[in-house]
Design an enzyme around this catalytic site. Structure first.
Site, mmCIF file in Angstrom:
data_model
loop_
_atom_site.group_PDB
_atom_site.id
_atom_site.type_symbol
_atom_site.label_atom_id
_atom_site.label_comp_id
_atom_site.label_asym_id
_atom_site.label_seq_id
_atom_site.Cartn_x
_atom_site.Cartn_y
_atom_site.Cartn_z
ATOM 1 C CG LEU A 41 -2.002 -1.136 1.212
ATOM 2 C CD1 LEU A 41 -2.974 -0.953 2.373
ATOM 3 C CD2 LEU A 41 -2.766 -1.242 -0.102
ATOM 4 C CE1 TYR A 148 8.855 0.737 -14.030
ATOM 5 C CE2 TYR A 148 8.825 1.576 -16.278
ATOM 6 C CZ TYR A 148 8.247 0.830 -15.264
ATOM 7 O OH TYR A 148 7.052 0.183 -15.500
#
Length: 320
Positions: A41, A148
């Site tokens: 989360l 990334y």
């Protein structure tokens, strides 16, 4: 629905509280699969998690993740948990690698240890870098231009090695620009979510460059369908998940302007260094291997996304 001996498959979705992962979970639950969700989360949201799934608030890079896999013993893991902010990967490459690479290796270690049959991996068009030709197919050179992109591509190699060494099957899905309900408009969120957020707040949209740069926008519901198709298909495959068509940023703005009834004009800003001008992914291989094809046009997807944001805003007003 696929099953083993008449019993529905057990499917674990990492990042199942996030934008794309939560849609995959919803579709799995609706189809009758036994589903578990792992999400820390940090960017996912608790309200996105389907109540029909077992939920574990755990980081994939931590030892606790192994205990969750041992308890759930899934047949398939669909891996969406990741650090997905390109700019953050440039600023914090070590953290990007900890989550995206080391987290994925920890996942694979536990998959072979607890006999998970298959991993479906959410990769990205970012692995290709600046396209040499369009549309970009799976044979296109892979030259990522950010940490990334490097981290997402690195895991693709780990998947191949773990299949060869331990028999953990895999399918890699390289996503184009995914958009739809629940997408985050904060920070480096998707351009669709950012545009919608600003238009609904009656604020001008910022367009970097002249707006003629193009992207391949694919609706999140179609992406979720591709994940379900990969449960029993596409072993050892690397597949683009896309529409195979491109749309300019300025045309995207005009579509949203018309759908929202806005009278605002965009604010043009200098181009951002490193931005790719044009991107479009070929999807013929996914059509052939998965029996999948995108069903939603960009306009249909935008209408569904706007409906979500309108309803979300209405709920907030009522609750206040």
């Amino acid at each position: 629905m696929f099953s083993l001996g008449g019993v529905p498959l057990k499917v674990m979705v990492t990042g199942g509280g996030g934008f794309i992962g939560s849609h995959v979970v919803d579709m799995l639950v609706a189809a009758g699969y036994r589903v578990s969700v792992v999400d820390d989360l940090s960017t996912g949201r608790f309200e996105n998690i389907n109540p029909g799934a077992n939920f574990y608030r755990v980081k994939i890079e931590d030892d606790d993740f192994g205990r969750v896999v041992e308890r759930e013993r899934p047949d398939v893991v669909i891996h969406h948990a990741a650090q997905v902010d390109v700019v953050r990967s440039l600023q914090e490459p070590l953290q990007d690698a900890r989550i995206n690479v080391l987290g994925a290796v920890n996942l694979l270690e536990n998959c072979w240890r607890y006999r998970v049959g298959k991993v479906i991996y959410a990769s990205s068009a970012a692995v290709y870098g600046d396209p040499v030709y369009l549309p970009v197919d799976e044979a296109h050179p892979v030259v990522p231009q950010s940490p990334y992109g490097v981290s997402k591509y690195t895991v693709e190699h780990y998947l191949r090695v773990y299949q060869e060494l331990y028999g953990v099957r895999f399918t890699v899905l390289r996503y184009a620009n995914v958009f739809g309900p629940r997408q985050n408009a904060d920070g480096e969120g998707g351009v669709v979510a950012i545009f919608i957020d600003r238009l609904l707040k009656d604020k001008r949209v910022k367009i970097f460059g002249d707006g003629r740069q193009t992207r391949d926008f694919v609706y999140v519901g179609d992406v979720a369908c591709a994940n379900l198709a990969a449960l029993e298909r596409g072993d050892s495959e690397v597949l683009n998940i896309s529409t195979g068509a491109s749309l300019s940023v300025i045309d995207l703005f005009q579509l949203l302007k018309g759908l929202t009834g806005s009278s605002l004009e965009p604010e043009y800003c200098p181009p951002r260094p490193g931005d790719i001008l044009h991107s479009c992914l070929a999807n013929e291989r996914a059509r052939e291997v998965l029996g999948w094809s995108p069903r939603s046009t960009v306009e249909e997807g935008l209408r569904r996304t706007l409906d979500y944001y309108y309803n979300h805003n209405l709920t907030l007003r009522v609750s206040n």
